[in-house]
Design a protein around this motif. Structure first.
Motif, mmCIF file in Angstrom:
data_model
loop_
_atom_site.group_PDB
_atom_site.id
_atom_site.type_symbol
_atom_site.label_atom_id
_atom_site.label_comp_id
_atom_site.label_asym_id
_atom_site.label_seq_id
_atom_site.Cartn_x
_atom_site.Cartn_y
_atom_site.Cartn_z
ATOM 1 N N MET A 215 22.509 44.820 112.354
ATOM 2 C CA MET A 215 22.674 43.803 111.323
ATOM 3 C C MET A 215 24.047 43.143 111.420
ATOM 4 O O MET A 215 24.180 41.916 111.338
ATOM 5 N N PHE A 216 25.081 43.944 111.635
ATOM 6 C CA PHE A 216 26.427 43.377 111.764
ATOM 7 C C PHE A 216 26.566 42.556 113.050
ATOM 8 O O PHE A 216 27.285 41.553 113.074
ATOM 9 N N ASP A 217 25.888 42.974 114.106
ATOM 10 C CA ASP A 217 25.887 42.157 115.337
ATOM 11 C C ASP A 217 25.271 40.791 115.053
ATOM 12 O O ASP A 217 25.779 39.755 115.503
ATOM 13 N N LEU A 218 24.175 40.784 114.311
ATOM 14 C CA LEU A 218 23.520 39.531 113.945
ATOM 15 C C LEU A 218 24.432 38.705 113.038
ATOM 16 O O LEU A 218 24.513 37.476 113.170
ATOM 17 N N PHE A 219 25.110 39.381 112.126
ATOM 18 C CA PHE A 219 26.070 38.700 111.246
ATOM 19 C C PHE A 219 27.126 37.971 112.073
ATOM 20 O O PHE A 219 27.434 36.798 111.820
ATOM 21 N N SER A 227 34.064 27.972 109.860
ATOM 22 C CA SER A 227 35.523 27.899 109.873
ATOM 23 C C SER A 227 36.134 29.242 109.481
ATOM 24 O O SER A 227 35.703 29.892 108.540
ATOM 25 N N SER A 228 37.152 29.645 110.234
ATOM 26 C CA SER A 228 37.931 30.858 109.969
ATOM 27 C C SER A 228 37.112 32.141 110.087
ATOM 28 O O SER A 228 37.512 33.185 109.578
ATOM 29 N N PHE A 229 35.983 32.085 110.792
ATOM 30 C CA PHE A 229 35.214 33.313 110.956
ATOM 31 C C PHE A 229 35.901 34.241 111.947
ATOM 32 O O PHE A 229 36.308 33.826 113.028
ATOM 33 N N VAL A 230 36.026 35.499 111.564
ATOM 34 C CA VAL A 230 36.585 36.531 112.441
ATOM 35 C C VAL A 230 35.531 37.621 112.582
ATOM 36 O O VAL A 230 35.084 38.196 111.588
ATOM 37 N N ALA A 231 35.119 37.906 113.793
ATOM 38 C CA ALA A 231 34.034 38.852 114.035
ATOM 39 C C ALA A 231 34.378 40.252 113.525
ATOM 40 O O ALA A 231 35.537 40.679 113.525
ATOM 41 N N ILE A 232 33.346 40.982 113.103
ATOM 42 C CA ILE A 232 33.496 42.347 112.634
ATOM 43 C C ILE A 232 33.487 43.284 113.840
ATOM 44 O O ILE A 232 32.578 43.245 114.674
ATOM 45 N N SER A 233 34.502 44.140 113.955
ATOM 46 C CA SER A 233 34.606 45.062 115.090
ATOM 47 C C SER A 233 33.707 46.276 114.882
ATOM 48 O O SER A 233 33.167 46.498 113.789
ATOM 49 N N ASP A 234 33.562 47.087 115.932
ATOM 50 C CA ASP A 234 32.707 48.278 115.844
ATOM 51 C C ASP A 234 33.225 49.265 114.792
ATOM 52 O O ASP A 234 32.436 49.859 114.053
ATOM 53 N N ILE A 263 16.041 42.522 115.550
ATOM 54 C CA ILE A 263 16.290 41.876 114.264
ATOM 55 C C ILE A 263 16.707 40.428 114.491
ATOM 56 O O ILE A 263 17.640 40.147 115.247
ATOM 57 N N VAL A 264 16.002 39.505 113.855
ATOM 58 C CA VAL A 264 16.316 38.081 114.004
ATOM 59 C C VAL A 264 16.876 37.487 112.711
ATOM 60 O O VAL A 264 17.427 36.386 112.716
ATOM 61 N N LEU A 303 22.731 39.637 92.999
ATOM 62 C CA LEU A 303 23.691 38.780 93.685
ATOM 63 C C LEU A 303 23.320 38.705 95.163
ATOM 64 O O LEU A 303 23.284 39.734 95.843
ATOM 65 N N PHE A 304 22.990 37.494 95.636
ATOM 66 C CA PHE A 304 22.707 37.329 97.060
ATOM 67 C C PHE A 304 24.029 37.416 97.821
ATOM 68 O O PHE A 304 24.826 36.481 97.830
ATOM 69 N N TYR A 305 24.249 38.552 98.456
ATOM 70 C CA TYR A 305 25.548 38.849 99.077
ATOM 71 C C TYR A 305 25.663 38.232 100.466
ATOM 72 O O TYR A 305 26.593 37.494 100.768
ATOM 73 N N LEU A 306 24.718 38.543 101.344
ATOM 74 C CA LEU A 306 24.748 38.025 102.711
ATOM 75 C C LEU A 306 23.348 37.638 103.153
ATOM 76 O O LEU A 306 22.364 38.299 102.794
ATOM 77 N N ILE A 307 23.268 36.593 103.926
ATOM 78 C CA ILE A 307 22.019 36.228 104.582
ATOM 79 C C ILE A 307 22.379 35.662 105.951
ATOM 80 O O ILE A 307 23.309 34.860 106.073
ATOM 81 N N GLY A 308 21.723 36.143 106.969
ATOM 82 C CA GLY A 308 22.040 35.696 108.323
ATOM 83 C C GLY A 308 20.794 35.563 109.184
ATOM 84 O O GLY A 308 19.852 36.357 109.060
ATOM 85 N N VAL A 309 20.794 34.545 110.041
ATOM 86 C CA VAL A 309 19.670 34.284 110.942
ATOM 87 C C VAL A 309 20.237 33.983 112.319
ATOM 88 O O VAL A 309 21.220 33.234 112.445
ATOM 89 N N LEU A 310 19.642 34.575 113.348
ATOM 90 C CA LEU A 310 20.090 34.273 114.715
ATOM 91 C C LEU A 310 20.051 32.764 114.955
ATOM 92 O O LEU A 310 19.121 32.086 114.502
ATOM 93 N N PRO A 311 21.042 32.228 115.673
ATOM 94 C CA PRO A 311 21.087 30.775 115.897
ATOM 95 C C PRO A 311 19.788 30.191 116.428
ATOM 96 O O PRO A 311 19.367 29.115 116.001
ATOM 97 N N GLU A 312 19.115 30.904 117.338
ATOM 98 C CA GLU A 312 17.891 30.359 117.922
ATOM 99 C C GLU A 312 16.716 30.341 116.945
ATOM 100 O O GLU A 312 15.677 29.732 117.209
ATOM 101 N N TYR A 313 16.875 30.986 115.789
ATOM 102 C CA TYR A 313 15.817 30.987 114.774
ATOM 103 C C TYR A 313 16.209 30.218 113.513
ATOM 104 O O TYR A 313 15.450 30.184 112.546
ATOM 105 N N GLN A 314 17.357 29.582 113.515
ATOM 106 C CA GLN A 314 17.880 29.009 112.277
ATOM 107 C C GLN A 314 17.122 27.775 111.788
ATOM 108 O O GLN A 314 17.257 27.401 110.633
#
Length: 372
Positions: A215-219, A227-234, A263-264, A303-314
């Motif tokens: 899930m975090f990889d997909l995030f 803008s200002s996105f910094v990837a989450i490390s392992d 997971i997409v 509270l909708f906290y996070l929602i993420g979709v792989l770029p190829e499915y967006q």
């Protein structure tokens, strides 16, 4: 006379954390953090954010009383990998005295100049999973556990000191009664057949845990262009997994996977902990955890906290599957109100996800920037 001191010891950091408790003592909309949780976030030996960041915590004193606080932060991944020469500031609170604000911000500016950085921006935390922005509208609305609340004069102070609005965020809400399943049921069936996708639901936290790293990889992939996105490390994945996932009702975590079980898309919804945190008064014991546990199971606000979709499915209406699953869960749980976390005002794609639910913007917030 204003004196600025760096908080280093556990006792000093506890005073730093407790300052807003007195500043907002009689404010019914301020939501306190858990003190022990904040201390852990500031502990270089426990928070993996410090692997790629440095932070300094400053307290302002006037007449021997605490009158303000600020954190000065450099995210070195942002500076070195993204070439964004920025020093951040966060955890900012202050009395209505612009000289105190000026003195605190100068400590942030000093750190930026010392490291040859080009501008300062805040309030923001270490990463994109931290709180962001000061409130500019919606002071009469209750805060949440994932946002900062503040007095209206904060923005005035920044503007008078030459800071300009950089990123704007909106927060919206809608009653669950606004959700009409016909808006996504047809798309849900079509998308599942066309792309061979299926929803993945959970009943226990134990069932969720094996999927969290993916899930975090997909995030990271789905938010990389913001803008200002910094990837989450392992190591941060492990930290957030332990810190947050157990807080969330597993039935409020939804995944969508393809025929090969990749997971997409994912979404995390949190029950509202605002009233529970107010009752807890910053402490888990002796009764704070009981208030939080009750909210986790019984809160009718989500509270909708996070929602993420792989770029190829967006652009393939995958969120119809997610909304269909949430509709069934919320109906069963008797959910009454849905809230959205701060979303960039210019992120049109994310705003379009909610248009059929007739959301109302009830809060606005922003970060402020100044060149060094």
């Amino acid at each position: 006379m204003i004196t600025i001191k760096e908080a280093k010891t556990k006792s000093e950091l506890t005073d730093y954390i407790k300052f807003p408790f007195s500043l907002y003592k009689n404010n019914k909309n301020w939501v306190p953090p858990i003190i022990a949780d904040e201390l852990e976030s500031f502990d270089k030996t426990k928070n993996p954010a410090f692997e790629n960041a440095e932070a300094y915590f400053y307290v302002a004193y006037k007449n021997n009383e605490i009158v303000g606080r600020i954190a000065a932060i450099i995210n070195w991944s942002e500076v070195n990998d993204q070439q964004k020469k920025k020093v951040r500031f966060g955890w900012f609170d202050v009395i209505d005295d612009i000289e105190v604000t000026k003195a605190l911000l100068e400590k942030v500016n000093e750190l930026g100049r010392k490291n040859n950085l080009e501008h300062v921006e805040g309030p923001m935390g270490f990463s994109n999973l931290d709180k962001v922005g000061i409130l500019t509208e919606g002071f009469d609305e209750m805060g949440t556990m994932i946002t900062w609340y503040n007095h209206s004069y904060y923005a005035t102070h920044f503007e008078q000191l030459g800071y300009v609005k950089e990123k704007e965020y909106i927060e919206s809400k809608f009653p669950f009664a606004n959700v009409k399943p016909e808006f996504f049921e047809k798309a849900n069936d079509l998308v599942k057949r066309r792309y061979q996708l299926s929803p993945l639901n959970f009943k226990t936290t134990k069932e969720v845990m094996p999927h969290v790293d993916k899930m975090f990889d997909l995030f990271n992939k789905s938010y990389a262009s913001l803008s200002s996105f910094v990837a989450i490390s392992d190591t941060q994945k492990e930290y957030f997994k332990k810190k947050y996932i157990s807080f969330i009702n597993p039935e409020f975590i939804k995944f969508v996977e393809d025929k090969d079980h990749n997971i997409v898309a994912f979404s995390i919804v949190m029950p509202s902990f605002s009233e529970a945190l107010q009752k807890s008064k910053g402490k888990l014991f002796p009764f704070g955890f009981l208030h939080l546990l009750k909210a986790r199971k019984q809160s009718k606000d989500v509270l909708f906290y996070l929602i993420g979709v792989l770029p190829e499915y967006q652009n393939k209406a995958v969120t119809a599957i997610i909304f269909k699953e949430y509709y069934e869960t919320f109906k069963e749980k008797g959910v009454l109100n849905c809230f959205r976390t701060p979303e960039l005002a210019n992120n049109i794609a994310i705003h379009n996800l909610w248009k059929h639910f007739d959301p109302i913007v009830h809060k606005r917030r922003c970060t402020f920037l100044k060149n060094l």
